[in-house]
Design a protein around this motif. Structure first.
Motif, PDB file in Angstrom:
ATOM      1  N   PRO A  14     -46.209 -37.537 -43.174  1.00 34.58           N
ATOM      2  CA  PRO A  14     -44.778 -38.606 -43.487  1.00 34.58           C
ATOM      3  C   PRO A  14     -44.510 -38.350 -45.937  1.00 34.58           C
ATOM      4  CG  PRO A  14     -46.134 -38.961 -42.289  1.00 34.58           C
ATOM      5  CD  PRO A  14     -46.693 -38.297 -42.276  1.00 34.58           C
ATOM      6  N   ASP A  15     -45.695 -39.185 -45.998  1.00 36.14           N
ATOM      7  CA  ASP A  15     -46.250 -39.308 -46.929  1.00 36.14           C
ATOM      8  C   ASP A  15     -46.352 -37.565 -48.137  1.00 36.14           C
ATOM      9  OD1 ASP A  15     -46.645 -40.965 -49.185  1.00 36.14           O
ATOM     10  OD2 ASP A  15     -48.902 -40.215 -49.226  1.00 36.14           O
ATOM     11  N   ARG A  16     -45.457 -37.859 -49.115  1.00 38.89           N
ATOM     12  CA  ARG A  16     -45.283 -36.697 -50.006  1.00 38.89           C
ATOM     13  C   ARG A  16     -45.339 -35.817 -49.971  1.00 38.89           C
ATOM     14  NH1 ARG A  16     -46.237 -39.245 -55.014  1.00 38.89           N
ATOM     15  NH2 ARG A  16     -46.892 -37.350 -56.146  1.00 38.89           N
ATOM     16  N   PRO A  17     -44.138 -35.307 -48.677  1.00 37.41           N
ATOM     17  CA  PRO A  17     -43.793 -33.711 -47.883  1.00 37.41           C
ATOM     18  C   PRO A  17     -44.249 -32.788 -48.720  1.00 37.41           C
ATOM     19  CG  PRO A  17     -42.186 -35.333 -47.342  1.00 37.41           C
ATOM     20  CD  PRO A  17     -43.078 -36.041 -48.539  1.00 37.41           C
ATOM     21  N   VAL A  18     -43.107 -32.849 -49.567  1.00 36.81           N
ATOM     22  CA  VAL A  18     -43.190 -32.294 -50.640  1.00 36.81           C
ATOM     23  C   VAL A  18     -43.987 -30.668 -52.190  1.00 36.81           C
ATOM     24  CG1 VAL A  18     -41.411 -31.172 -52.714  1.00 36.81           C
ATOM     25  CG2 VAL A  18     -39.995 -32.188 -50.642  1.00 36.81           C
ATOM     26  N   ALA A  72     -43.101 -26.033 -59.540  1.00 36.73           N
ATOM     27  CA  ALA A  72     -42.325 -26.109 -58.769  1.00 36.73           C
ATOM     28  C   ALA A  72     -41.808 -27.047 -58.223  1.00 36.73           C
ATOM     29  CB  ALA A  72     -42.940 -25.241 -57.538  1.00 36.73           C
ATOM     30  N   VAL A  73     -42.330 -28.551 -57.818  1.00 35.64           N
ATOM     31  CA  VAL A  73     -41.864 -29.745 -57.228  1.00 35.64           C
ATOM     32  C   VAL A  73     -41.223 -30.102 -58.156  1.00 35.64           C
ATOM     33  CG1 VAL A  73     -42.920 -32.168 -56.641  1.00 35.64           C
ATOM     34  CG2 VAL A  73     -44.039 -29.853 -56.093  1.00 35.64           C
ATOM     35  N   ARG A  74     -41.341 -30.073 -59.341  1.00 32.55           N
ATOM     36  CA  ARG A  74     -40.118 -30.467 -60.374  1.00 32.55           C
ATOM     37  C   ARG A  74     -38.763 -29.760 -60.309  1.00 32.55           C
ATOM     38  NH1 ARG A  74     -43.095 -30.598 -65.979  1.00 32.55           N
ATOM     39  NH2 ARG A  74     -45.104 -32.924 -65.349  1.00 32.55           N
ATOM     40  N   LEU A  75     -38.611 -28.733 -59.877  1.00 26.26           N
ATOM     41  CA  LEU A  75     -37.503 -27.511 -59.777  1.00 26.26           C
ATOM     42  C   LEU A  75     -37.368 -27.606 -58.399  1.00 26.26           C
ATOM     43  CD1 LEU A  75     -36.042 -25.684 -60.231  1.00 26.26           C
ATOM     44  CD2 LEU A  75     -37.960 -23.582 -59.343  1.00 26.26           C
ATOM     45  N   ALA A  76     -38.204 -27.829 -57.045  1.00 24.40           N
ATOM     46  CA  ALA A  76     -37.005 -28.717 -56.217  1.00 24.40           C
ATOM     47  C   ALA A  76     -36.700 -30.265 -55.569  1.00 24.40           C
ATOM     48  CB  ALA A  76     -38.165 -28.196 -54.941  1.00 24.40           C
ATOM     49  N   GLU A  77     -37.172 -31.008 -56.559  1.00 27.80           N
ATOM     50  CA  GLU A  77     -36.207 -32.206 -56.858  1.00 27.80           C
ATOM     51  C   GLU A  77     -35.206 -32.022 -57.704  1.00 27.80           C
ATOM     52  OE1 GLU A  77     -39.483 -34.706 -58.108  1.00 27.80           O
ATOM     53  OE2 GLU A  77     -40.069 -34.964 -56.558  1.00 27.80           O
ATOM     54  N   THR A  78     -35.275 -31.467 -58.744  1.00 26.07           N
ATOM     55  CA  THR A  78     -33.871 -30.879 -59.453  1.00 26.07           C
ATOM     56  C   THR A  78     -33.072 -30.828 -58.818  1.00 26.07           C
ATOM     57  OG1 THR A  78     -35.287 -31.078 -61.189  1.00 26.07           O
ATOM     58  CG2 THR A  78     -33.048 -29.990 -61.767  1.00 26.07           C
ATOM     59  N   LEU A  79     -33.215 -29.605 -57.944  1.00 30.01           N
ATOM     60  CA  LEU A  79     -31.533 -28.685 -57.240  1.00 30.01           C
ATOM     61  C   LEU A  79     -31.240 -29.345 -56.002  1.00 30.01           C
ATOM     62  CD1 LEU A  79     -34.502 -25.212 -56.191  1.00 30.01           C
ATOM     63  CD2 LEU A  79     -32.007 -25.671 -57.371  1.00 30.01           C
ATOM     64  N   LEU A 118     -35.990 -27.356 -47.003  1.00 32.05           N
ATOM     65  CA  LEU A 118     -36.994 -26.134 -46.977  1.00 32.05           C
ATOM     66  C   LEU A 118     -36.384 -25.335 -48.038  1.00 32.05           C
ATOM     67  CD1 LEU A 118     -38.651 -24.308 -45.234  1.00 32.05           C
ATOM     68  CD2 LEU A 118     -37.184 -23.708 -43.830  1.00 32.05           C
ATOM     69  N   SER A 119     -34.952 -25.334 -48.595  1.00 31.28           N
ATOM     70  CA  SER A 119     -34.465 -24.387 -48.703  1.00 31.28           C
ATOM     71  C   SER A 119     -34.036 -24.585 -51.070  1.00 31.28           C
ATOM     72  CB  SER A 119     -32.470 -24.367 -48.669  1.00 31.28           C
ATOM     73  OG  SER A 119     -32.582 -26.134 -48.991  1.00 31.28           O
ATOM     74  N   GLU A 120     -34.407 -26.036 -51.407  1.00 30.56           N
ATOM     75  CA  GLU A 120     -34.994 -25.697 -52.262  1.00 30.56           C
ATOM     76  C   GLU A 120     -36.493 -25.831 -52.584  1.00 30.56           C
ATOM     77  OE1 GLU A 120     -31.766 -28.428 -51.087  1.00 30.56           O
ATOM     78  OE2 GLU A 120     -33.411 -28.752 -50.376  1.00 30.56           O
ATOM     79  N   THR A 121     -36.914 -25.862 -51.385  1.00 34.40           N
ATOM     80  CA  THR A 121     -38.716 -25.309 -51.844  1.00 34.40           C
ATOM     81  C   THR A 121     -38.862 -24.192 -51.562  1.00 34.40           C
ATOM     82  OG1 THR A 121     -39.273 -25.740 -49.400  1.00 34.40           O
ATOM     83  CG2 THR A 121     -40.280 -27.676 -50.849  1.00 34.40           C
ATOM     84  N   THR A 122     -38.321 -23.269 -50.994  1.00 37.56           N
ATOM     85  CA  THR A 122     -37.942 -22.374 -51.018  1.00 37.56           C
ATOM     86  C   THR A 122     -37.697 -21.804 -52.420  1.00 37.56           C
ATOM     87  OG1 THR A 122     -37.938 -21.646 -48.392  1.00 37.56           O
ATOM     88  CG2 THR A 122     -37.124 -20.149 -49.487  1.00 37.56           C
ATOM     89  N   ASP A 123     -36.579 -21.807 -52.766  1.00 35.40           N
ATOM     90  CA  ASP A 123     -36.164 -21.707 -53.819  1.00 35.40           C
ATOM     91  C   ASP A 123     -37.176 -22.012 -54.676  1.00 35.40           C
ATOM     92  OD1 ASP A 123     -34.172 -20.425 -53.112  1.00 35.40           O
ATOM     93  OD2 ASP A 123     -33.027 -22.125 -53.608  1.00 35.40           O
ATOM     94  N   ALA A 124     -37.734 -22.980 -55.020  1.00 38.82           N
ATOM     95  CA  ALA A 124     -38.700 -23.486 -56.335  1.00 38.82           C
ATOM     96  C   ALA A 124     -39.740 -22.814 -56.254  1.00 38.82           C
ATOM     97  CB  ALA A 124     -39.206 -24.671 -55.876  1.00 38.82           C
ATOM     98  N   VAL A 125     -40.705 -21.986 -54.711  1.00 39.63           N
ATOM     99  CA  VAL A 125     -41.617 -20.916 -54.454  1.00 39.63           C
ATOM    100  C   VAL A 125     -41.185 -19.726 -55.326  1.00 39.63           C
ATOM    101  CG1 VAL A 125     -42.888 -20.192 -52.707  1.00 39.63           C
ATOM    102  CG2 VAL A 125     -42.412 -22.443 -52.804  1.00 39.63           C
ATOM    103  N   ARG A 126     -40.054 -19.173 -54.643  1.00 36.29           N
ATOM    104  CA  ARG A 126     -39.773 -18.229 -55.329  1.00 36.29           C
ATOM    105  C   ARG A 126     -39.879 -17.805 -56.795  1.00 36.29           C
ATOM    106  NH1 ARG A 126     -34.731 -18.470 -53.259  1.00 36.29           N
ATOM    107  NH2 ARG A 126     -34.967 -17.019 -50.915  1.00 36.29           N
ATOM    108  N   ALA A 127     -39.115 -19.087 -57.417  1.00 39.68           N
ATOM    109  CA  ALA A 127     -39.157 -18.310 -58.662  1.00 39.68           C
ATOM    110  C   ALA A 127     -39.977 -18.767 -59.882  1.00 39.68           C
ATOM    111  CB  ALA A 127     -37.933 -20.059 -59.540  1.00 39.68           C
TER     112      ALA A 127
END
Length: 774
Positions: A279-283, A309-316, A327-336
């Motif tokens: 539950p703590d800092r899951p992303v 990738a963390v920054r991009l996921a948070e921005t998205l 999951l969609s934001e982290t997936t997009d960040a991992v891909r990019a």
């Protein structure tokens, strides 16, 4: 939609999403705050006696309750539970606090009487089935139910002030939905909810008001509704039922993505487990886990990639108006960031982490059929632990432990328990080697239960199943295959029965095709018997008799066949040729003469005009490969076939039989005369006939490897049979010359010395290598 505040009197109703980590956390918080005297959970009441096993140290989710009909084990249903399932959290909380816990759903006895999987049963009336989460997501302006659920539940946490507040809000939404949609196309739910209400009333009488109920949120409005006992009993009256057995079985994350039992499935069990456990800092932790996986696959991923990738996921997430990256934001960040825009490594992340291959465990004290217990005992003794992920197992049958492992896997295949599938061995082709692909699927527990009707041990069950299959076999090839299985699985008690039926069927069967299909499996059995030390004398006698009958019946059976029948018969001839080759090596009396008899049959087939061209060409090719036909004679026969008097279609079929299949292209590469004959014939075929023959010719030559086709093209371009002979034809083509190329051979000597070590004087090594290259 409209609806008022739900009635909060009576039991504490905790409506959840099955396999929802947010619901699971909220259930735990609500139970801690309410401290009920009893906990009721949606599930089959027959499982009440199995609840204490959930507290065992050896019980590790994901697991499932398995119910199957006693008289028909294949009729079964599962109730899966993950570590992040609200029902599992409720069970564990009740056990930890010594609070009575009971299941309240419709008994499995009724569910199994209607079908093997309740989720697949057709519902009556009420129109189209409603997806509650989908409807609520759409009402909230979302086009993705998973994303809506993450935003409103998974990313909101548990309220510190009122732990019941999330359930109250969800109940309000479901109450309005049920008012508009009724049972939502799930008439079976009306029966289930009637049974739940009766069980809740009984618990309230026993524990007064200290009752908490954990069930799907869809059911809460119906359980809150005031219905008379008589009305509920009327719905349950006359339901069919069957006698059932129930136990715990291991489950997998991959199977959680399928609809089963509760009627719920999730797309990303690995991601949900992560949200529940971290539950703590899951992303940040998730993306660190992704980076570790990609690094293990030799991709360059650094800590800087994780930070970016963390920054991009948070921005998205901010751009999309979401409280936290999902999951969609982290997936997009991992891909990019980590995959450079490629979906190939992203697919690996989805398979290994988003879904995952986690396999649960159940304690040895869980109820099990005798066959299941015997299998578990053998698995422990042979150190063959079931795993959810696919892995290869290499066996050396000369070692006793490996031989026992192979026998176990063959016995299970005979019983229909496909834990392992044979694979092509990488280390060699000897009969003392076996390669298996192993993967344990939860459904195999059902297959083991079904196989229990054949016996209480794996050996006894496989023996009985083999004997029954032999009696019920319809074709000769099926019985010979069964004989092969008996040897592979080491079933000596079943072999006499199988062999008796095989002998009787072989004596009565006059179809050459049947005999030809049966022979290869029989001969393979002889070879397997050699390495396993099995007495195969009776098998050898039947194989020799079968071969003789094939020899006698094959020439007349090959006359006047159409193209499809000729192609099938050609495959039979190839199989018989390989089988006779193995029989010819067998020291049994008379087997050495079989090769001579077979060569005589091939000569007969190659010379008969009534035999289709594909079979005549194949017969000549097999004789040539075995050294029983001179190269010049093969060329003469080809020249006769490719003469102008032969119909083009027949000539094309002869060519396919002769040069089709493995090695055919190399034969043309190394024999310029044969290539010249084919080339001259092709250039002389009339245009109208060439179009009709093109599919057949294309099928023949397209089977060759790329290098062979390229070399043939070079040879044809230079003109096979041109003045100067082979040297003129292949001049300039690497690797082809009238004499060995010493300079090219010398180039590999340094590499050979590195591989093999010092080998004396250079001249000896060079001479050996040149001789090999020539």
């Amino acid at each position: 939609m409209s609806g008022g505040q739900p009635d909060t009197t009576g039991p504490l109703l905790l409506g959840v999403r099955h396999h929802g980590p947010g619901s699971a956390r909220a259930v735990r918080a609500a139970l801690e705050a309410a401290r009920p005297s009893a906990v009721l959970v949606e599930g089959p009441p027959e499982a009440d006696a199995l609840v204490p096993l959930a507290a065992e140290e050896d019980m590790r989710p994901p697991v499932a309750l398995l119910a199957h009909a006693v008289d028909e084990p294949g009729r079964s249903v599962f109730w899966p539970l993950a570590g992040f399932s609200p029902e599992w959290v409720a069970l564990r909380w009740a056990l930890e606090h010594e609070v009575p816990v009971r299941f309240i759903d419709l008994p499995a006895a009724h569910t199994l009487a209607r079908g093997s999987d309740e989720s697949r049963e057709p519902d009556e009336g009420d129109g189209v089935r409603v997806d509650p989460l989908g409807v609520l997501a759409e009402a909230a302006g979302y086009d993705d139910a998973e994303r809506w659920w993450e935003d409103v539940v998974e990313h909101r946490g548990v309220g510190a002030g009122d732990p019941v507040a999330p359930f109250t809000a969800l109940e309000e939404a479901m109450t309005a939905l049920r008012e508009e949609c009724g049972s939502g196309g799930r008439r079976r739910d009306l029966v289930r909810e009637a049974h739940m209400r009766l069980r809740i009333r009984a618990a309230q009488r026993e524990f007064e008001d200290g009752v908490a109920v954990v069930c799907g949120a869809w059911h809460v409005p119906a359980l809150r509704r005031k219905v008379t006992v008589a009305a509920d009993r009327a719905l349950l009256k006359g339901l069919p039922k069957v006698k059932t057995d129930m136990t715990w079985v291991p489950w997998t994350h991959r199977r959680l993505s399928r609809t089963s039992g509760y009627g719920a499935g999730i797309d990303s069990p690995g991601w949900y487990e992560h949200l529940f456990d971290v539950p703590d800092r899951p992303v940040e932790r998730w993306l660190t886990k992704v980076a570790g996986l990609l690094r293990a696959e030799d991709r360059i991923v650094s800590s800087a990639h994780v930070i970016e990738a963390v920054r991009l996921a948070e921005t998205l997430a901010a751009l999309r108006g979401r409280p936290l990256p999902g999951l969609s934001e982290t997936t997009d960040a991992v891909r990019a960031v980590m995959c450079e825009g490629s979906d190939v490594p992203l697919a690996l992340v989805h398979d290994r982490l988003v879904v995952g291959d986690v396999l649960g465990e159940v304690p040895a004290t869980a109820p099990a059929a005798p066959l299941q217990r015997d299998l578990a005992r053998i698995q422990r003794r042979l150190r063959m632990k079931p795993e959810a992920g696919e892995r290869e197992l290499e066996l050396d049958l000369r070692k006793e432990t490996d031989a026992e492992r192979g026998r176990l896997l063959h016995r299970l295949r005979l019983l229909g328990v496909g834990w392992g599938e044979p694979a092509v061995a990488r280390g060699g082709t000897g009969t003392f080697r076996e390669t298996w692909r192993l993967r344990w699927e939860p459904e195999l527990s059902v297959r083991v239960a079904e196989a229990g009707v054949w016996g209480t041990t794996v050996l006894a069950a496989a023996t009985a199943k083999a004997e029954a299959d032999a009696v019920g076999a319809r074709g000769l090839a099926e019985i010979t295959g069964l004989a092969e299985h008996c040897l592979l699985a080491a079933l000596p008690e079943a072999l006499p029965t199988v062999m008796g039926i095989l002998t009787d069927r072989a004596a009565l069967d006059t179809d050459v095709g049947h005999l030809a299909r049966a022979l290869p499996a029989l001969v393979r059995s002889l070879r397997y018997g050699d390495v396993r030390g099995t007495d195969t004398a009776a098998l050898a006698e039947v194989a020799a008799g079968l071969a003789e009958r094939v020899f006698v019946g094959l020439p007349p059976a090959c006359a006047a066949l159409d193209a499809d029948a000729a192609d099938e018969m050609r495959r039979h001839i190839d199989a018989v040729h390989g089988a006779v080759g193995l029989l010819g090596d067998d020291p049994a009396p008379g087997h050495g003469r079989l090769r001579a008899r077979w060569r005589s049959v091939l000569r007969t087939l190659s010379a008969r005009d009534t035999v289709p061209g594909a079979i005549r060409g194949r017969s000549v090719r097999l004789l040539l490969d075995d050294g029983e036909l001179a190269q010049d004679e093969a060329g003469r026969l080809m020249g006769l076939v490719l003469s102008p008097g032969t119909p083009p279609a027949d000539a094309a079929a002869w060519i396919e039989g002769f040069v089709g299949g493995p090695g055919g292209g190399l034969l043309l590469v190394h024999d310029e005369r044969l290539l010249g004959l084919v080339d001259a014939w092709l250039t002389g075929v009339p245009a109208e006939a060439f179009t009709d023959m093109l599919p057949l010719l294309r099928r023949t030559f397209s089977a060759y490897g790329t290098g062979v086709r390229r070399t043939l093209g070079e040879l044809v371009r230079r003109g096979p049979g041109a003045p100067g002979g082979t040297a003129a034809a292949v001049r300039g083509v690497p690797g082809f010359a009238p004499d060995p190329d010493s300079a090219r051979a010398d180039a590999v000597l340094p590499v050979l010395r590195l591989l093999l070590g010092p080998d004396g004087e250079d001249g000896g090594a060079r001479g050996g290598l040149v001789g090999a290259s020539g």
